[in-house]
Design a protein around this motif. Structure first.
Motif, PDB file in Angstrom:
ATOM      1  N   VAL A 216      41.090  66.271 -25.924  1.00 37.06           N
ATOM      2  CA  VAL A 216      41.764  65.359 -25.002  1.00 37.06           C
ATOM      3  C   VAL A 216      43.103  65.977 -24.656  1.00 37.06           C
ATOM      4  O   VAL A 216      43.757  66.595 -25.505  1.00 37.06           O
ATOM      5  N   VAL A 217      43.492  65.856 -23.410  1.00 40.79           N
ATOM      6  CA  VAL A 217      44.759  66.411 -22.927  1.00 40.79           C
ATOM      7  C   VAL A 217      45.732  65.261 -22.725  1.00 40.79           C
ATOM      8  O   VAL A 217      45.499  64.378 -21.897  1.00 40.79           O
ATOM      9  N   SER A 218      46.809  65.245 -23.493  1.00 42.37           N
ATOM     10  CA  SER A 218      47.834  64.201 -23.396  1.00 42.37           C
ATOM     11  C   SER A 218      49.128  64.842 -22.913  1.00 42.37           C
ATOM     12  O   SER A 218      49.534  65.897 -23.415  1.00 42.37           O
ATOM     13  N   TYR A 220      53.256  63.979 -21.220  1.00 41.38           N
ATOM     14  CA  TYR A 220      54.357  63.065 -20.933  1.00 41.38           C
ATOM     15  C   TYR A 220      55.338  63.800 -20.035  1.00 41.38           C
ATOM     16  O   TYR A 220      55.914  64.804 -20.446  1.00 41.38           O
ATOM     17  N   ASN A 221      55.477  63.319 -18.802  1.00 43.52           N
ATOM     18  CA  ASN A 221      56.323  64.004 -17.817  1.00 43.52           C
ATOM     19  C   ASN A 221      55.913  65.464 -17.666  1.00 43.52           C
ATOM     20  O   ASN A 221      56.739  66.384 -17.677  1.00 43.52           O
ATOM     21  N   ILE A 222      54.605  65.672 -17.561  1.00 39.44           N
ATOM     22  CA  ILE A 222      53.989  66.991 -17.340  1.00 39.44           C
ATOM     23  C   ILE A 222      54.118  67.897 -18.566  1.00 39.44           C
ATOM     24  O   ILE A 222      53.640  69.034 -18.547  1.00 39.44           O
ATOM     25  N   GLN A 223      54.724  67.440 -19.635  1.00 32.66           N
ATOM     26  CA  GLN A 223      54.823  68.236 -20.847  1.00 32.66           C
ATOM     27  C   GLN A 223      53.692  67.883 -21.806  1.00 32.66           C
ATOM     28  O   GLN A 223      53.255  66.728 -21.887  1.00 32.66           O
ATOM     29  N   ALA A 224      53.204  68.886 -22.523  1.00 28.39           N
ATOM     30  CA  ALA A 224      52.148  68.658 -23.502  1.00 28.39           C
ATOM     31  C   ALA A 224      52.652  67.749 -24.621  1.00 28.39           C
ATOM     32  O   ALA A 224      53.819  67.827 -25.034  1.00 28.39           O
ATOM     33  N   MET A 225      51.763  66.891 -25.113  1.00 31.46           N
ATOM     34  CA  MET A 225      52.165  65.898 -26.108  1.00 31.46           C
ATOM     35  C   MET A 225      51.114  65.820 -27.213  1.00 31.46           C
ATOM     36  O   MET A 225      49.915  65.809 -26.948  1.00 31.46           O
ATOM     37  N   ILE A 226      51.593  65.783 -28.438  1.00 32.55           N
ATOM     38  CA  ILE A 226      50.757  65.580 -29.621  1.00 32.55           C
ATOM     39  C   ILE A 226      51.207  64.282 -30.287  1.00 32.55           C
ATOM     40  O   ILE A 226      52.408  64.068 -30.484  1.00 32.55           O
ATOM     41  N   GLN A 227      50.252  63.426 -30.637  1.00 36.58           N
ATOM     42  CA  GLN A 227      50.562  62.117 -31.217  1.00 36.58           C
ATOM     43  C   GLN A 227      50.079  62.039 -32.653  1.00 36.58           C
ATOM     44  O   GLN A 227      48.969  62.488 -32.979  1.00 36.58           O
ATOM     45  N   ILE A 228      50.923  61.453 -33.498  1.00 31.81           N
ATOM     46  CA  ILE A 228      50.568  61.156 -34.886  1.00 31.81           C
ATOM     47  C   ILE A 228      50.530  59.650 -35.037  1.00 31.81           C
ATOM     48  O   ILE A 228      51.540  58.972 -34.825  1.00 31.81           O
TER      49      ILE A 228
END
Length: 303
Positions: A216-218, A220-228
């Motif tokens: 999945v590609v996440s 935020y404001n075109i920046q890559a994001m990793i969620q914990i």
């Protein structure tokens, strides 16, 4: 008991699903307890201890089942949402893994996991444009044929049928049945067609490589994001959130260049509510003080 293993057939199911499933490796199991049961937290605590030992290598998480917690989470599958945002996806993921190892040592923090996965298996179809040109095909023809066979003709050639009796139009989608493309050999034998060119097979003009990609590609404001994601057990959310923020502050020097680490979820809602409550309390104190000052001021002395 209702279970949904793997990806749902329709995209509508993914739209209304807030459990965080992102691929065929995920599954949901919903259990309805009998009446007069013990507290649900007791069952969850037991399952958190038993399931990892019986199924090693599998990540388990228990999402909020009551509507109040779901509303407070604003659609997120966990009350604690720690986001690592930055331009470098690989560096963000490596830093998030280090954070995850540290967060799992916090007392009261459970079900900690990374939402995104960079190891989803896939195929890389590399078309030889020279061979394709010899038979009168282009990269666009190969792409359109793959889309029609794998995703349906509605993506590249929408077709509708108008019912003359009712005046209602219906979409017509052509697609190869999924059970006919269940092997790599079947994928190589897919026909590639184009106007004015003979039909060719995909394997005759393309090479296949097994690769890993993002499930999945996440962003935020075109920046890559990793969620914990994580939740609490046995401790209040405020204490756990304070420990999480402490870990984030301690590892800030190791964060990738240009990356931001933001703590969201119920934590932000709780902090905003407490800030509003404190502001209202201070305003009430000031108002009461002003009323006391006005009422206690000396009156004019008559002449």
């Amino acid at each position: 008991m209702v279970d949904n293993i793997g990806m749902p057939v329709s995209g509508i199911n993914m739209t209304y699903n807030s459990t965080g499933t992102i691929g065929t490796q995920d599954g949901d199991i919903q259990i309805k307890l009998n009446e007069d049961h013990r507290p649900t937290a007791d069952y969850i605590r037991t399952l958190r201890e038993e399931l990892p030992t019986r199924f090693p290598g599998t990540t388990f998480s228990f999402l909020p089942a009551d509507i109040i917690s779901q509303i407070l989470n604003f659609g997120a599958p966990a009350p604690i949402d720690l986001q690592v945002r930055g331009p470098n996806l690989a560096a963000n993921f490596a830093y998030a893994q280090d954070l995850l190892r540290r967060l799992r040592h916090i007392p009261g923090l459970v079900d900690a996991r990374i939402q995104q996965s960079l190891k989803s298996p896939g195929f890389n179809v590399d078309v030889d444009r020279t061979r394709a040109q010899f038979v009168g095909l282009t990269e666009r023809d190969v792409t359109n044929s793959l889309v029609v066979n794998l995703a349906g003709s509605s993506q590249v050639a929408p077709t509708y049928w108008l019912n003359p009796d009712t005046g209602v139009s219906y979409p017509i989608v052509m697609q190869t049945p999924q059970y006919q493309i269940d092997t790599l050999a079947a994928l190589k034998n897919l026909p590639i067609t184009a106007a004015g060119a003979p039909s060719q097979t995909l394997g005759g003009m393309a090479d296949f490589n097994r690769v890993t990609r993002s499930a999945v590609v996440s962003q935020y404001n075109i920046q890559a994001m990793i969620q914990i994601y994580a939740t609490t057990q046995g401790r209040d959310l405020g204490a756990v959130a304070a420990d999480v923020q402490k870990v984030v502050d301690e590892t800030a020097k190791d964060a990738p260049r240009g990356a931001q680490v933001v703590l969201l979820g119920q934590v932000r809602t709780m902090n905003n509510a407490f800030a509003g409550l404190l502001f209202g309390l201070l305003g009430a104190i000031v108002l009461i003080y002003l009323l006391i000052v006005v009422n206690s001021s000396p009156g004019a002395i008559p002449s």
